[in-house]
Design a protein around this motif. Sequence first.
Motif, PDB file in Angstrom:
ATOM      1  N   ILE A 145       6.694   0.955   7.541  1.00 12.20           N
ATOM      2  CA  ILE A 145       7.347   2.252   7.745  1.00 12.20           C
ATOM      3  C   ILE A 145       7.447   3.074   6.461  1.00 12.20           C
ATOM      4  O   ILE A 145       7.675   4.277   6.513  1.00 12.20           O
ATOM      5  CB  ILE A 145       8.753   2.101   8.390  1.00 12.20           C
ATOM      6  CG1 ILE A 145       9.705   1.291   7.481  1.00 12.20           C
ATOM      7  CG2 ILE A 145       8.658   1.452   9.763  1.00 12.20           C
ATOM      8  CD1 ILE A 145      11.123   1.207   8.012  1.00 12.20           C
ATOM      9  N   LYS A 146       7.250   2.444   5.310  1.00 14.47           N
ATOM     10  CA  LYS A 146       7.284   3.136   4.006  1.00 14.47           C
ATOM     11  C   LYS A 146       8.515   4.017   3.853  1.00 14.47           C
ATOM     12  O   LYS A 146       8.436   5.142   3.359  1.00 14.47           O
ATOM     13  CB  LYS A 146       6.012   3.981   3.812  1.00 14.47           C
ATOM     14  CG  LYS A 146       4.734   3.168   3.714  1.00 14.47           C
ATOM     15  CD  LYS A 146       3.518   4.074   3.548  1.00 14.47           C
ATOM     16  CE  LYS A 146       2.223   3.324   3.350  1.00 14.47           C
ATOM     17  NZ  LYS A 146       1.857   2.380   4.418  1.00 14.47           N
ATOM     18  N   ASP A 147       9.640   3.530   4.298  1.00 16.26           N
ATOM     19  CA  ASP A 147      10.855   4.336   4.297  1.00 16.26           C
ATOM     20  C   ASP A 147      12.047   3.401   4.122  1.00 16.26           C
ATOM     21  O   ASP A 147      12.188   2.415   4.837  1.00 16.26           O
ATOM     22  CB  ASP A 147      10.943   5.080   5.640  1.00 16.26           C
ATOM     23  CG  ASP A 147      12.055   6.113   5.651  1.00 16.26           C
ATOM     24  OD1 ASP A 147      12.901   6.093   4.736  1.00 16.26           O
ATOM     25  OD2 ASP A 147      12.075   6.934   6.584  1.00 16.26           O
TER      26      ASP A 147
ATOM     27  N   ASN B  70       0.854  -1.184   0.000  1.00 14.43           N
ATOM     28  CA  ASN B  70       0.000   0.000   0.000  1.00 14.43           C
ATOM     29  C   ASN B  70       0.897   1.243   0.000  1.00 14.43           C
ATOM     30  O   ASN B  70       0.946   1.989   0.968  1.00 14.43           O
ATOM     31  CB  ASN B  70      -0.897  -0.066   1.244  1.00 14.43           C
ATOM     32  CG  ASN B  70      -1.910   1.047   1.260  1.00 14.43           C
ATOM     33  OD1 ASN B  70      -2.256   1.599   0.222  1.00 14.43           O
ATOM     34  ND2 ASN B  70      -2.349   1.403   2.455  1.00 14.43           N
ATOM     35  N   VAL B  71       1.624   1.433  -1.105  1.00 16.51           N
ATOM     36  CA  VAL B  71       2.603   2.524  -1.143  1.00 16.51           C
ATOM     37  C   VAL B  71       2.448   3.356  -2.412  1.00 16.51           C
ATOM     38  O   VAL B  71       1.741   2.986  -3.339  1.00 16.51           O
ATOM     39  CB  VAL B  71       4.055   1.986  -1.090  1.00 16.51           C
ATOM     40  CG1 VAL B  71       4.316   1.229   0.200  1.00 16.51           C
ATOM     41  CG2 VAL B  71       4.370   1.097  -2.296  1.00 16.51           C
ATOM     42  N   HIS B  72       3.132   4.476  -2.435  1.00 17.09           N
ATOM     43  CA  HIS B  72       3.198   5.377  -3.589  1.00 17.09           C
ATOM     44  C   HIS B  72       4.111   4.734  -4.653  1.00 17.09           C
ATOM     45  O   HIS B  72       5.033   4.014  -4.298  1.00 17.09           O
ATOM     46  CB  HIS B  72       3.797   6.701  -3.095  1.00 17.09           C
ATOM     47  CG  HIS B  72       3.705   7.832  -4.072  1.00 17.09           C
ATOM     48  ND1 HIS B  72       4.631   8.014  -5.059  1.00 17.09           N
ATOM     49  CD2 HIS B  72       2.806   8.834  -4.197  1.00 17.09           C
ATOM     50  CE1 HIS B  72       4.308   9.097  -5.759  1.00 17.09           C
ATOM     51  NE2 HIS B  72       3.204   9.610  -5.254  1.00 17.09           N
ATOM     52  N   ILE B  73       3.877   5.038  -5.939  1.00 16.39           N
ATOM     53  CA  ILE B  73       4.733   4.384  -6.942  1.00 16.39           C
ATOM     54  C   ILE B  73       6.207   4.738  -6.790  1.00 16.39           C
ATOM     55  O   ILE B  73       7.055   3.954  -7.185  1.00 16.39           O
ATOM     56  CB  ILE B  73       4.337   4.634  -8.421  1.00 16.39           C
ATOM     57  CG1 ILE B  73       4.182   6.092  -8.754  1.00 16.39           C
ATOM     58  CG2 ILE B  73       3.146   3.834  -8.837  1.00 16.39           C
ATOM     59  CD1 ILE B  73       4.206   6.297 -10.278  1.00 16.39           C
ATOM     60  N   ASN B  74       6.504   5.888  -6.220  1.00 17.41           N
ATOM     61  CA  ASN B  74       7.920   6.230  -6.049  1.00 17.41           C
ATOM     62  C   ASN B  74       8.626   5.325  -5.039  1.00 17.41           C
ATOM     63  O   ASN B  74       9.843   5.396  -4.890  1.00 17.41           O
ATOM     64  CB  ASN B  74       8.074   7.703  -5.649  1.00 17.41           C
ATOM     65  CG  ASN B  74       7.809   8.641  -6.817  1.00 17.41           C
ATOM     66  OD1 ASN B  74       7.599   8.190  -7.946  1.00 17.41           O
ATOM     67  ND2 ASN B  74       7.817   9.930  -6.567  1.00 17.41           N
TER      68      ASN B  74
ATOM     69  N   ALA C 255      -0.591   0.213 -11.382  1.00 20.83           N
ATOM     70  CA  ALA C 255      -0.797   1.189 -10.315  1.00 20.83           C
ATOM     71  C   ALA C 255      -1.586   2.403 -10.745  1.00 20.83           C
ATOM     72  O   ALA C 255      -1.661   2.720 -11.926  1.00 20.83           O
ATOM     73  CB  ALA C 255       0.569   1.671  -9.817  1.00 20.83           C
ATOM     74  N   GLN C 256      -2.217   3.040  -9.777  1.00 23.10           N
ATOM     75  CA  GLN C 256      -2.526   4.450  -9.879  1.00 23.10           C
ATOM     76  C   GLN C 256      -1.369   5.145  -9.165  1.00 23.10           C
ATOM     77  O   GLN C 256      -0.615   4.488  -8.443  1.00 23.10           O
ATOM     78  CB  GLN C 256      -3.849   4.779  -9.193  1.00 23.10           C
ATOM     79  CG  GLN C 256      -5.041   4.117  -9.865  1.00 23.10           C
ATOM     80  CD  GLN C 256      -6.334   4.332  -9.109  1.00 23.10           C
ATOM     81  OE1 GLN C 256      -6.401   5.138  -8.197  1.00 23.10           O
ATOM     82  NE2 GLN C 256      -7.353   3.599  -9.493  1.00 23.10           N
ATOM     83  N   ILE C 257      -1.221   6.435  -9.344  1.00 23.51           N
ATOM     84  CA  ILE C 257      -0.079   7.119  -8.737  1.00 23.51           C
ATOM     85  C   ILE C 257       0.035   6.817  -7.243  1.00 23.51           C
ATOM     86  O   ILE C 257       1.091   6.508  -6.719  1.00 23.51           O
ATOM     87  CB  ILE C 257      -0.216   8.650  -8.915  1.00 23.51           C
ATOM     88  CG1 ILE C 257      -0.152   9.029 -10.380  1.00 23.51           C
ATOM     89  CG2 ILE C 257       0.847   9.392  -8.117  1.00 23.51           C
ATOM     90  CD1 ILE C 257       1.174   8.865 -11.026  1.00 23.51           C
ATOM     91  N   GLU C 258      -1.082   6.909  -6.558  1.00 27.34           N
ATOM     92  CA  GLU C 258      -1.030   6.872  -5.097  1.00 27.34           C
ATOM     93  C   GLU C 258      -1.471   5.545  -4.536  1.00 27.34           C
ATOM     94  O   GLU C 258      -1.675   5.405  -3.345  1.00 27.34           O
ATOM     95  CB  GLU C 258      -1.943   7.978  -4.545  1.00 27.34           C
ATOM     96  CG  GLU C 258      -1.451   9.330  -4.944  1.00 27.34           C
ATOM     97  CD  GLU C 258      -2.589  10.239  -5.328  1.00 27.34           C
ATOM     98  OE1 GLU C 258      -3.709   9.736  -5.499  1.00 27.34           O
ATOM     99  OE2 GLU C 258      -2.339  11.438  -5.451  1.00 27.34           O
ATOM    100  N   ASN C 259      -1.626   4.580  -5.409  1.00 28.47           N
ATOM    101  CA  ASN C 259      -2.315   3.382  -4.991  1.00 28.47           C
ATOM    102  C   ASN C 259      -1.848   2.250  -5.899  1.00 28.47           C
ATOM    103  O   ASN C 259      -2.442   2.000  -6.936  1.00 28.47           O
ATOM    104  CB  ASN C 259      -3.823   3.660  -5.184  1.00 28.47           C
ATOM    105  CG  ASN C 259      -4.673   2.630  -4.522  1.00 28.47           C
ATOM    106  OD1 ASN C 259      -4.166   1.678  -3.947  1.00 28.47           O
ATOM    107  ND2 ASN C 259      -5.979   2.807  -4.621  1.00 28.47           N
TER     108      ASN C 259
ATOM    109  N   ILE D  18       8.327   1.978  -5.258  1.00 33.34           N
ATOM    110  CA  ILE D  18       8.465   0.643  -5.841  1.00 33.34           C
ATOM    111  C   ILE D  18       9.923   0.277  -6.102  1.00 33.34           C
ATOM    112  O   ILE D  18      10.341  -0.857  -5.887  1.00 33.34           O
ATOM    113  CB  ILE D  18       7.642   0.540  -7.149  1.00 33.34           C
ATOM    114  CG1 ILE D  18       6.169   0.809  -6.867  1.00 33.34           C
ATOM    115  CG2 ILE D  18       7.807  -0.837  -7.781  1.00 33.34           C
ATOM    116  CD1 ILE D  18       5.538  -0.129  -5.891  1.00 33.34           C
TER     117      ILE D  18
END
Lengths: 326, 326
Positions: B257-259, B141-145, B194-198, B147
Amino acid sequence: MTEKILDILKNSNDFISGEVIAKELKVSRVSISKNIKKLKDMGYDIKSVTNKGYILIKDNKLFNKFEIEKQINTKVLGNKVYFFDEISSTNEYAKSLANSNEEEGAIVIADCQTNGKGRLDKKWESNKGEGLFMSILLRPNVHINNIVQITLLSGICICNGIKKATGLDASIKWPNDIVVNGKKVCGILTELSAQIENVSYVILGIGINVNNKNFNDELKDKATSIFLETNKEIERAKLLSYILNELEEKYLKFKEIKDFTLFLPQYKALCVNLNKEVKAIYKNEEIIGTVVDISPLGEIILKTDKGMLNISSGFVSLRNVDGKYV
Amino acid sequence: MTEKILDILKNSNDFISGEVIAKELKVSRVSISKNIKKLKDMGYDIKSVTNKGYILIKDNKLFNKFEIEKQINTKVLGNKVYFFDEISSTNEYAKSLANSNEEEGAIVIADCQTNGKGRLDKKWESNKGEGLFMSILLRPNVHINNIVQITLLSGICICNGIKKATGLDASIKWPNDIVVNGKKVCGILTELSAQIENVSYVILGIGINVNNKNFNDELKDKATSIFLETNKEIERAKLLSYILNELEEKYLKFKEIKDFTLFLPQYKALCVNLNKEVKAIYKNEEIIGTVVDISPLGEIILKTDKGMLNISSGFVSLRNVDGKYV
């Protein structure tokens, strides 16, 4: 022939006889009446009165493949037009085209969508006659980290297109809602299929509120339409062609240079959030800060009590500190 | 029952009689011989000699769903295993699963691929018995950036998994080729929708050269296999389970953590290009520089005559200044 007759009718403010049209186009009267019937079948409201001739009752809401192809003068974008009176979702159709190897530039347009999608799987109001619902198939040869920039770029182009078509000052609410007088007039839904280094396709889904007369209670404080802002019904095909012109120029340039730096000043000039204090819900936490800049990656740079914070779109909902949409 | 009999045979270095096995498992002799037949049908080489019993001829190249499910002890990754003796491409199959709403964690594995894909649409050698070809379906569940970071993360996990399973020191050639002694042993092909944010799904395609005895002339200077480096045939199911263990732990943490900052030191410690002088073909130009750092976005930071340069993967081919692969 049909197109030429339509042009004559459009440019005529009074009745014009079949004979005059026939003479001008150097064809028979029979051919004229056949083509008039064809135009009526396409939805054009043409009155015919004995001894006076024909008159076209102007209807700016009329929207069809014919009108669109007449307006478009771009080379790549719109090289193929798929038009539907009604479709489930233009983005879904465009994705199926992309998966069947359709080329870059094809556009899918519908007069209404039964299952229009907005960002984050929200429904997008898509009633007949009201909106411009368009999905553009792009095949940019870029890294996936450049896709956000293509979305930002399209925001700039839509603002410019709306300005040229209507005179309205449209702006961007970060990341890519298009707003007029503080209310949303257009949303962009970008979908893509990619390998990391090799984007297979991007679908740029654009939904513009054009002729909507009102919005439901849930939307009315944050949505508007071009009609509500100008009190005029505008031709969607014309608006579409202005946007495609803007987008073709900037998109082809971006594909070539693969760098958003050139466009960033234009984006920032249009962005309503810049230098404003905003409230962001980020990682389940409410953060208040001032948007001091936009990064070339499309992040907002927030100045907060705890320091600077770069935030990507997606997991943040941006509001003014007073809770307003913009 | 089949599994229990297989375990007994695997742990026995000499012949073991059907009677002993039957007694140990508290079942009839008939049941034992039925299951022995089943194991033989699955490809296990079991000799039976009158008055002596059964013996399993060890074959580390044997690779099937049964062996894989026995080895896997992860909770999410591998929760569903699709195994094929032969398939066109595990990534293609995983994509079709993803489009049919298959859940995160499903893995597609094949003993050989008839149309295995590498990065940038290159063919990937995928012969029977030689490689570990696996595609993992993720729904982060992250932003495409983010990936690219998941791909970098998987590089770390594959190195660690190879080390644990074989003792070999595997490293990463930026962005995500896995190398042993300067030659490529594994490639990663990440595909996404993907969508940009999803991000809807990510397919992590992993191809490891395991038991290959040789490579063709074109590949032999830059490719190697675990067999060529250790002189041992290793069980692919065991290697797979080590990699899944590593990946499950790090991937679930990253999702939370998406980091990537936490993992960057590990990536840099494994990266063979860091602090090396490299030649990059970037925007059709040859650039020579020293890789001084890796950014949290996964770019290499090159120190060149003309200053610092951040380069994303995709449009750059990295070689040592002497032209060597690593």
